[in-house]
Design a protein around this motif. Sequence first.
Motif, PDB file in Angstrom:
ATOM      1  N   GLU A 142     -14.407  -2.485   4.169  1.00 29.86           N
ATOM      2  CA  GLU A 142     -15.096  -0.997   4.448  1.00 29.86           C
ATOM      3  C   GLU A 142     -16.415  -1.502   2.496  1.00 29.86           C
ATOM      4  N   GLU A 360      -0.411   4.704  -0.748  1.00 28.88           N
ATOM      5  CA  GLU A 360      -0.590   5.171   1.039  1.00 28.88           C
ATOM      6  C   GLU A 360       0.302   5.630   1.677  1.00 28.88           C
ATOM      7  N   HIS A 363       0.521   7.656   4.737  1.00 27.74           N
ATOM      8  CA  HIS A 363      -0.232   7.502   5.726  1.00 27.74           C
ATOM      9  C   HIS A 363       1.518   6.638   6.708  1.00 27.74           C
TER      10      HIS A 363
HETATM   11  C1  GAL Z   1      -9.270   2.465   5.840  1.00 29.70           C
HETATM   12  C2  GAL Z   1      -9.151   1.684   4.743  1.00 29.70           C
HETATM   13  C3  GAL Z   1      -7.332   1.138   4.654  1.00 29.70           C
HETATM   14  C4  GAL Z   1      -6.410   2.297   4.537  1.00 29.70           C
HETATM   15  C5  GAL Z   1      -6.527   3.427   5.963  1.00 29.70           C
HETATM   16  C6  GAL Z   1      -6.232   4.506   5.330  1.00 29.70           C
HETATM   17  O1  GAL Z   1     -10.645   3.926   5.226  1.00 29.70           O
HETATM   18  O2  GAL Z   1     -10.067   0.475   5.510  1.00 29.70           O
HETATM   19  O3  GAL Z   1      -6.664   0.032   4.555  1.00 29.70           O
HETATM   20  O4  GAL Z   1      -6.780   2.850   3.598  1.00 29.70           O
HETATM   21  O5  GAL Z   1      -8.512   3.601   5.379  1.00 29.70           O
HETATM   22  O6  GAL Z   1      -6.035   5.174   6.251  1.00 29.70           O
END
Ligand code: GAL
Length: 662
Positions: A142, A360, A363
């Motif tokens: 990203e 995270e 998540h």
């Molecule tokens: C994205 C990122 C991942 C993770 C994810 C969590 O933007 O590429 O590494 O952080 O979000 O939703």
Amino acid sequence: MTIGVCYFPEHWPSDDWERDVERMADAGIEYVRMAEFSWGRVEPARGEFDFEWLDDAVDLVGEHGMAAVLCTPTATPPKWLVDERPGILQVDRDGTTRNWGSRRFTCFNSDAYRRETERIVRAFTERYADHPAVVGWQTDNEYGCHDTVRCYCDDCADAFRDWLREKYQSVAALNEAWGTTFWSQQYDSFAAVDPPRPTPADQHPSRLLDYYRFANDSVVEYNRLHADLVREANDDWFVTHNFMGDFDSLDAHSLAADLDFLAWDSYPTGFVQDRRQGDPTVDELRAGDPDEVGLNHDLYRGADGTPFWVMEQQPGDVNWSPHGPQPGEGAMRLWAHHAVAHGGDAVCYFRWRRCRQGQEQYHAGLCKPDGSPGRGYRDAAQAADELFDLGPVDAPVAVLHDYENLWATEIEPHAPDWNYWSHLRAFYDAVRRHGVQTDVVAPGVDLSGYDLVVAPALHLVDDERAAALRAYAEAGGRVCFGPRTGVKDPANKLHRASAPGPLADLVGATVDQRESLPGQVPTRVDLDGERYDYRTWAEWLAPDDADVVATHAGGVAGGRPAVVERDVGDGGVAYCGVWPEPDLADELLTRYLDAAGVVRTDRLPDAVRVAERGGYTWITNFGSESVDLDVPPGTDFIVGGPTVDGFDVAVVDAAPPDLSFN
Ligand code: GAL
């Protein structure tokens, strides 16, 4: 059409790997993306490499009949490297260093970081050059995430000066192009130009736009370094990058030439909360907004139909949006089908297991921290079972999207609620509400294959672009322009002639006045005896050789033309001088879809979208209420049936216009 997953074996005891990988294969997963942030694990000290763990993980994936997609690990260099070379860190506009301790903190223009990048990418790509399980690479992660496309460090200052020298050749040409006599902003040398650091009043818009272009070019160059190294090691590998949704500062189209296809990261219930105007509805908090997600699918699909990948698909609740609602029952499967209907070839869920460490932990993964299957796992497995191979999407409509127009209008928004993506969506959604596949493409692509071209805000226009659009219309194409079109030249300066500047002849009208308006001012137009709302942006048009379609309904603009149209050669052109609310957009776009001969559905229920690919039509229900579908006799349901439950999907072998909803 297949399912994949992002796996971080380094987060788990190696004893777990075999069971994890077996479970992936059981779910029907075909791609496993790995190594994304693994630099610190692979090279714990300069020159000391430990690849064995990754070798084992890649072997395991291969042994279970799956393919590995690896990532260049440059989004997170290790601490020892930053301590050795602190100059590689990015710097904010205000001079604050972006420190080590999260990710994406290194400068795209740092020679030292480019050398380190080359060293580590070579180590990775050479290691796996002959590994039969590795099929391709994602470059970095990203680019620009966390607002990091634009850096303001001294390396960037030098690189910006070189970029300007190359573009303008002489400082006199730069002064002329930007128009630096305003507020005494003349430069006497390229060396005198700095990055646009904080100033008391607004920055010069031409300087800002060039800085945004320069920063974008820096990412393109940096990405090319990765892509070249990957191909040097093994030319059969694919190279892609995972872009983001509704993302402003990086022109994804400008990286396309160096990538085999584009991929992006889709988090529907996060996006409606953190990057869209308007409060999300309860259903949107559970499944997202189909057109917000759909627009990004269409943007990352190649203009020639090249399929995209969803490299990261939301697997459940996410940690970074204001709230972390659980997606509706089945939503993770719905998103996979929706992506495929829009031309996706693979949908990889992020991540395999909810992680027990780091930033995270709130998540979701497809599986729980103990490795047992979660809600996402069941959805992913079902999608993997249902998806089948298809050809590319064939879209009759193009919506023109251009990052320079985005940057220019956001540099001078002229209204607190101007938002480029929302404005684009006003037009895009109107096409999607009628079940029509739509490409979202840069204005420079070959338009001749489209029946209708919609240009919501083609702000920067020069003679060449105007001539190409004229040729398209004369040859039978139809164009629908939106407001803020043809206002400026590519240097971000007003045209001498009234807007739409070089397009005025083609449109047969000019913009007499423009205004931006807050919510308490009534904003309506009259069209065919009905009254419709618009918002925020109004232009009073002066037709010269065009028919008036709609007029302003009252106030200072009362009675003045707001929408005009005319025939041109074998085609036609319309100009809509307001930011239309959905009913007005619907009225106008159906008029132009019909004029262009595009076959469409009636207006679809709000939460339902249909999309055709390869002779099959997907009916995706992003709402919680079920909908009943009428199909022609003899229609086969490949997935689902005539009642499409909330957050559910059906796939039929009929075309969208043959379907109706009760
Ligand atoms: C994205 C990122 C991942 C993770 C994810 C969590 O933007 O590429 O590494 O952080 O979000 O939703």
